[in-house]
Design an enzyme around this catalytic site. Sequence first.
Site, PDB file in Angstrom:
ATOM      1  N   LYS A  53       0.812  -1.159  -0.077  1.00 26.93           N
ATOM      2  CA  LYS A  53       0.130  -0.044   0.217  1.00 26.93           C
ATOM      3  C   LYS A  53       0.943   1.238  -0.070  1.00 26.93           C
ATOM      4  O   LYS A  53       0.365   2.370  -0.667  1.00 26.93           O
ATOM      5  CB  LYS A  53      -0.973  -0.108   1.052  1.00 26.93           C
ATOM      6  N   GLN A  97      -5.145  -1.775   9.325  1.00 29.12           N
ATOM      7  CA  GLN A  97      -5.013  -3.186   8.640  1.00 29.12           C
ATOM      8  C   GLN A  97      -5.645  -4.347   9.798  1.00 29.12           C
ATOM      9  O   GLN A  97      -5.420  -4.290  10.975  1.00 29.12           O
ATOM     10  CB  GLN A  97      -3.299  -3.635   8.354  1.00 29.12           C
ATOM     11  N   ASP A 120     -11.546   1.893   3.177  1.00 26.83           N
ATOM     12  CA  ASP A 120     -11.901   0.486   2.962  1.00 26.83           C
ATOM     13  C   ASP A 120     -13.289   0.088   2.989  1.00 26.83           C
ATOM     14  O   ASP A 120     -13.440  -0.996   2.599  1.00 26.83           O
ATOM     15  CB  ASP A 120     -11.239  -0.002   4.604  1.00 26.83           C
TER      16      ASP A 120
HETATM   17  N1  GUN Z   1      -6.988  -7.396   5.760  1.00 24.71           N
HETATM   18  C1  GUN Z   1      -7.087  -8.024   4.865  1.00 24.71           C
HETATM   19  N2  GUN Z   1      -7.604  -7.553   4.138  1.00 24.71           N
HETATM   20  C2  GUN Z   1      -7.813  -6.301   4.251  1.00 24.71           C
HETATM   21  C3  GUN Z   1      -8.609  -4.939   3.805  1.00 24.71           C
HETATM   22  O1  GUN Z   1      -8.958  -4.983   2.640  1.00 24.71           O
HETATM   23  N3  GUN Z   1      -8.399  -3.828   4.589  1.00 24.71           N
HETATM   24  C4  GUN Z   1      -7.856  -3.976   5.764  1.00 24.71           C
HETATM   25  N4  GUN Z   1      -7.912  -2.705   6.566  1.00 24.71           N
HETATM   26  N5  GUN Z   1      -7.473  -5.072   6.572  1.00 24.71           N
HETATM   27  C5  GUN Z   1      -7.476  -6.288   5.711  1.00 24.71           C
END
Ligand code: GUN
Length: 288
Positions: A53, A97, A120
């Site tokens: 990211k 996350q 998200d």
């Molecule tokens: N953990 C696994 N996939 C994701 C996601 O798309 N967003 C977040 N915040 N955590 C994750």
Amino acid sequence: MSAQIISGKEVAAEIRAALREEVTQLKEQGIHPGLAVILIGDDPASHSYVKGKEKACQEIGIYSEVIRREASITQEELLKMIEGYNKNPNIHGILVQLPLPKHISEKAVIDAISPEKDVDGFTPVNVGNMLIGDECYLPCTPHGIIELIKRSGREMEGKHAVVIGRSNIVGKPVAMLLLQENATVTIAHSRTQDLASITRQADILVVAVGRAELIRAEHVKPGAVVIDVGVNRNEVGKLVGDVHFESVKDVASFLTPVPGGVGPMTITMLMKNTVDAAKKLARTMQKQ
Ligand code: GUN
């Protein structure tokens, strides 16, 4: 038949190039999109996703702050940090996350994120608006999957889509988005009986169960579009999806690989949501 491989990597690169241009133009207007990514604990997969990211932000020109904290952080400290970013004018998107350490309530953390910065698409406001079909931030993996199917040129309208998995992050929202594309949707899950009889009816099969190579040729209708959301290590440590690529590629018409399929699209949709959030927040400020 040999399936056409849908390269998420290539599609993601095209979308990122367009986003890079858009960000350049926004900066000329004084709008600098910013994303805060909060990572708690030492889960290696989460660290690797967050690095991806961060790298994508650099590539596109988005300002990013990555906050890494030990698993011992208290829920109160984390909520305070989120509150700070909710008020921070340089930050337009906030991502925490997942998964979080057990002593922290995922629900409390998601609820603390301002829906206007929820890139998200996890907060109840955005999930509710998605369900209704109103303007919202779409969750990144489901949105990326829909984009991949669209760009494969395959119709969704009237088709039978089967989603395996019912998580809040992928299964449930992707089923809803497929419904909005006028597909007929079935959701299968770990308690589903005779899975193969259901998956063999699928014109579009989305697999998000987290079980290495569960779906094999005998589960797939000839000519189906198969989207593999899984990321697993098999018994020899190789990165594999939830779909057994080698056998399914001879049955499906379109198939996403792992790696290089859905993964790059998830990050790209996050970048798109962050740019959109910056534009929306700038518009709101202008009106005030
Ligand atoms: N953990 C696994 N996939 C994701 C996601 O798309 N967003 C977040 N915040 N955590 C994750």
